[in-house]
Write a protein that holds these residues in place. Structure first.
Motif, PDB file in Angstrom:
ATOM      1  N   ALA A 103       0.907  -1.329   0.094  1.00 38.18           N
ATOM      2  CA  ALA A 103      -0.033   0.052  -0.153  1.00 38.18           C
ATOM      3  C   ALA A 103       0.907   1.280   0.126  1.00 38.18           C
ATOM      4  N   VAL A 104       2.002   1.216   0.694  1.00 39.56           N
ATOM      5  CA  VAL A 104       2.684   2.604   0.757  1.00 39.56           C
ATOM      6  C   VAL A 104       4.026   2.465   0.214  1.00 39.56           C
ATOM      7  N   GLY A 105       4.604   1.159  -0.237  1.00 40.94           N
ATOM      8  CA  GLY A 105       5.738   1.302  -0.893  1.00 40.94           C
ATOM      9  C   GLY A 105       6.943   1.589  -0.206  1.00 40.94           C
ATOM     10  N   ARG A 106       6.887   1.210   1.226  1.00 34.15           N
ATOM     11  CA  ARG A 106       8.205   1.560   2.047  1.00 34.15           C
ATOM     12  C   ARG A 106       8.204   0.158   3.019  1.00 34.15           C
ATOM     13  N   GLN A 107       9.423   0.289   3.631  1.00 34.46           N
ATOM     14  CA  GLN A 107       9.776  -1.056   4.379  1.00 34.46           C
ATOM     15  C   GLN A 107       8.771  -1.046   5.485  1.00 34.46           C
ATOM     16  N   ALA A 108       8.159  -2.080   5.778  1.00 37.91           N
ATOM     17  CA  ALA A 108       7.149  -2.375   6.791  1.00 37.91           C
ATOM     18  C   ALA A 108       7.892  -3.209   7.956  1.00 37.91           C
ATOM     19  N   ILE A 109       7.763  -2.798   8.971  1.00 31.96           N
ATOM     20  CA  ILE A 109       8.344  -3.471  10.029  1.00 31.96           C
ATOM     21  C   ILE A 109       7.571  -3.799  11.346  1.00 31.96           C
ATOM     22  N   LEU A 110       7.665  -4.972  12.077  1.00 34.56           N
ATOM     23  CA  LEU A 110       7.104  -5.567  13.278  1.00 34.56           C
ATOM     24  C   LEU A 110       8.350  -5.518  14.435  1.00 34.56           C
ATOM     25  N   GLY A 111       7.689  -4.781  15.605  1.00 32.76           N
ATOM     26  CA  GLY A 111       8.712  -4.738  16.607  1.00 32.76           C
ATOM     27  C   GLY A 111       7.806  -5.315  17.762  1.00 32.76           C
ATOM     28  N   VAL A 112       8.680  -6.158  18.496  1.00 31.05           N
ATOM     29  CA  VAL A 112       7.896  -6.532  19.707  1.00 31.05           C
ATOM     30  C   VAL A 112       8.689  -6.466  21.015  1.00 31.05           C
ATOM     31  N   ARG A 113       8.051  -6.126  21.881  1.00 29.22           N
ATOM     32  CA  ARG A 113       8.672  -5.742  23.321  1.00 29.22           C
ATOM     33  C   ARG A 113       9.000  -7.026  24.016  1.00 29.22           C
ATOM     34  N   GLN A 114      10.418  -7.010  24.348  1.00 31.31           N
ATOM     35  CA  GLN A 114      10.788  -7.973  25.052  1.00 31.31           C
ATOM     36  C   GLN A 114      11.787  -7.269  26.180  1.00 31.31           C
ATOM     37  N   GLY A 115      11.016  -7.413  27.298  1.00 35.68           N
ATOM     38  CA  GLY A 115      11.792  -6.796  28.552  1.00 35.68           C
ATOM     39  C   GLY A 115      11.868  -5.265  28.561  1.00 35.68           C
ATOM     40  N   ALA A 116      12.893  -4.800  28.377  1.00 29.68           N
ATOM     41  CA  ALA A 116      13.377  -3.127  28.371  1.00 29.68           C
ATOM     42  C   ALA A 116      13.916  -2.964  26.847  1.00 29.68           C
ATOM     43  N   THR A 117      13.728  -3.738  25.932  1.00 27.66           N
ATOM     44  CA  THR A 117      13.899  -3.892  24.579  1.00 27.66           C
ATOM     45  C   THR A 117      12.982  -3.747  23.582  1.00 27.66           C
ATOM     46  N   VAL A 118      12.921  -3.567  22.629  1.00 29.93           N
ATOM     47  CA  VAL A 118      12.076  -3.511  21.489  1.00 29.93           C
ATOM     48  C   VAL A 118      13.045  -4.390  20.275  1.00 29.93           C
ATOM     49  N   VAL A 119      12.246  -5.609  19.688  1.00 33.76           N
ATOM     50  CA  VAL A 119      13.183  -6.296  19.130  1.00 33.76           C
ATOM     51  C   VAL A 119      12.339  -6.418  17.422  1.00 33.76           C
ATOM     52  N   VAL A 120      12.952  -6.186  16.378  1.00 34.58           N
ATOM     53  CA  VAL A 120      12.241  -6.340  15.039  1.00 34.58           C
ATOM     54  C   VAL A 120      12.453  -7.818  15.008  1.00 34.58           C
ATOM     55  N   THR A 121      11.000  -8.312  14.752  1.00 32.33           N
ATOM     56  CA  THR A 121      10.941  -9.740  14.479  1.00 32.33           C
ATOM     57  C   THR A 121      10.609 -10.264  12.976  1.00 32.33           C
ATOM     58  N   ASP A 122      10.235  -9.187  12.219  1.00 28.01           N
ATOM     59  CA  ASP A 122      10.010  -9.391  10.794  1.00 28.01           C
ATOM     60  C   ASP A 122       9.990  -8.176  10.177  1.00 28.01           C
ATOM     61  N   SER A 123      10.256  -8.061   8.986  1.00 25.67           N
ATOM     62  CA  SER A 123      10.182  -6.930   8.056  1.00 25.67           C
ATOM     63  C   SER A 123       9.834  -7.463   6.599  1.00 25.67           C
ATOM     64  N   VAL A 124       9.235  -6.561   5.714  1.00 23.93           N
ATOM     65  CA  VAL A 124       8.934  -6.738   4.306  1.00 23.93           C
ATOM     66  C   VAL A 124       9.400  -5.462   3.680  1.00 23.93           C
ATOM     67  N   GLY A 125      10.085  -5.620   2.737  1.00 20.20           N
ATOM     68  CA  GLY A 125      10.535  -4.533   1.625  1.00 20.20           C
ATOM     69  C   GLY A 125      12.054  -3.971   2.198  1.00 20.20           C
ATOM     70  N   GLU A 126      12.482  -3.200   1.355  1.00 16.47           N
ATOM     71  CA  GLU A 126      13.851  -2.761   1.575  1.00 16.47           C
ATOM     72  C   GLU A 126      13.656  -1.363   1.950  1.00 16.47           C
ATOM     73  N   SER A 127      14.713  -0.879   2.600  1.00 14.36           N
ATOM     74  CA  SER A 127      14.986   0.741   2.941  1.00 14.36           C
ATOM     75  C   SER A 127      15.569   1.204   1.916  1.00 14.36           C
ATOM     76  N   ILE A 128      15.180   2.444   1.277  1.00 18.64           N
ATOM     77  CA  ILE A 128      15.797   2.888   0.013  1.00 18.64           C
ATOM     78  C   ILE A 128      17.172   3.672   0.591  1.00 18.64           C
ATOM     79  N   ALA A 129      16.761   4.284   1.707  1.00 15.13           N
ATOM     80  CA  ALA A 129      18.034   4.782   2.387  1.00 15.13           C
ATOM     81  C   ALA A 129      18.008   4.721   3.818  1.00 15.13           C
ATOM     82  N   GLY A 130      19.166   5.212   4.372  1.00 14.63           N
ATOM     83  CA  GLY A 130      19.053   4.834   6.115  1.00 14.63           C
ATOM     84  C   GLY A 130      19.499   3.528   6.605  1.00 14.63           C
ATOM     85  N   LEU A 131      19.178   3.425   7.504  1.00 14.63           N
ATOM     86  CA  LEU A 131      19.203   1.971   8.210  1.00 14.63           C
ATOM     87  C   LEU A 131      18.371   0.919   7.729  1.00 14.63           C
TER      88      LEU A 131
END
Length: 303
Positions: A103-131
């Motif tokens: 729908a948006v043509g941008r990298q989509a990311i799912l983050g899950v809270r684990q204790g005092a951190t947030v972990v990316v567990t899945d992503s779709v697409g590429e980041s055109i620039a940056g991280l």
């Protein structure tokens, strides 16, 4: 080992007193999620020595399983426990991320809270620039990061999050308070794109790889928050102008209203206010679908 084998062989339960003490503390506070107890009250109620009780609740608070109010010193049920109630299948929500990316043509990311951190567990697409925010990317949930997880929580949780900054300036405290209110109102957080953002994110990722947030993590986060403007307030998203945006993220809540996951888009681009609003609506919609799917799954498991 012999004692354990005998216990198993005779059917007698194997007991771990240290584990039982931890569980008793959690059960005491779980009986009323809004209840706040002092260390002395927990120790006296459960018959656990003050020193042992202090060591346990301090560890639980560091993991955000409990929350300690900085003013009263009392402890209450922590938000990190909700994420443990049902482990997340890392690709359980891949279809929703694919739909969002389409729908948006941008990298989509799912983050899950684990204790005092947030972990990316899945992503779709590429980041055109940056991280490139790939699965396994781990960030500490320390102010000013993870705002979508904190907005809408109790004042005790907000205080605990802010306390990670040590002693923030009055200006920064006011800014973060206003930002949390705005994130709660619109339903998503916006990370501004800047050279400092990319550098600090990379540094915090490296620090988080070593475990829970520590004093160094807090100082890096504080320096970043002091040197940059965090998020966008309504009057800062002028129409007709372009605004640098790294990511837009919306929370996914459990049945208790606790944010346990987040859905994000990482444009790393200069966008108009209208484009930011469209991305915000897209992540909110995806988060709502994932939230509904999670609720259905839990209902089916219990029926």
């Amino acid at each position: 080992m012999t004692g354990v084998s005998d216990a198993v062989g005779t059917g007698r339960p194997v007991s771990s007193p240290p584990t039982e003490r931890v569980m008793r503390i959690l059960e005491l506070l779980a009986a009323d999620a809004q209840r706040h107890l002092s260390l002395s009250e927990i120790s006296h109620t459960l018959g656990i020595s003050h020193g042992t009780c202090h060591a346990i609740v301090s560890t639980l608070a560091n993991r955000r399983w409990l929350v300690r109010d900085r003013d009263s010193g009392r402890y209450s049920w922590g938000p990190a426990l909700s994420a443990l109630a049902r482990p997340v299948n890392k690709q359980a929500f891949r279809p929703e991320l694919q739909r969002l990316f389409g729908a948006v043509g941008r990298q989509a990311i799912l983050g899950v809270r684990q204790g005092a951190t947030v972990v990316v567990t899945d992503s779709v697409g590429e980041s055109i620039a940056g991280l490139r925010l790939e699965p396994g990317f781990r960030m500490p949930l320390v102010a000013p990061f993870g705002r979508e997880f904190i907005a809408g929580t109790s004042e005790a949780v907000k205080k605990d999050w802010l306390s990670g900054l040590g002693a923030p300036s009055p200006r920064l405290r006011r800014r973060l308070g206003a930002v949390l209110d705005e994130v709660g109102r619109r339903g998503y957080a916006i990370d501004r794109m800047s050279r400092e953002y990319i550098r600090v994110y990379s540094a915090l990722q490296a620090l988080a790889a070593d475990g829970e947030p520590d004093e160094i993590t807090a100082r890096v986060a504080t320096a970043f928050a002091d040197l940059t403007e965090v998020d966008y307030l309504p009057d800062e998203l002028a129409q007709g102008e372009r605004h640098p945006v790294a990511s837009v993220s919306a929370p996914v809540r459990d049945a208790d209203g606790t944010a346990v996951m987040s859905v994000g888009i990482a444009p790393f681009a200069a966008l108009t206010a209208g484009e930011v609003a469209e991305l915000g609506a897209a992540v909110r919609e995806t988060a709502a679908r994932i939230q509904s799917q999670t609720a259905r799954d839990k209902h089916e498991e219990s029926s």
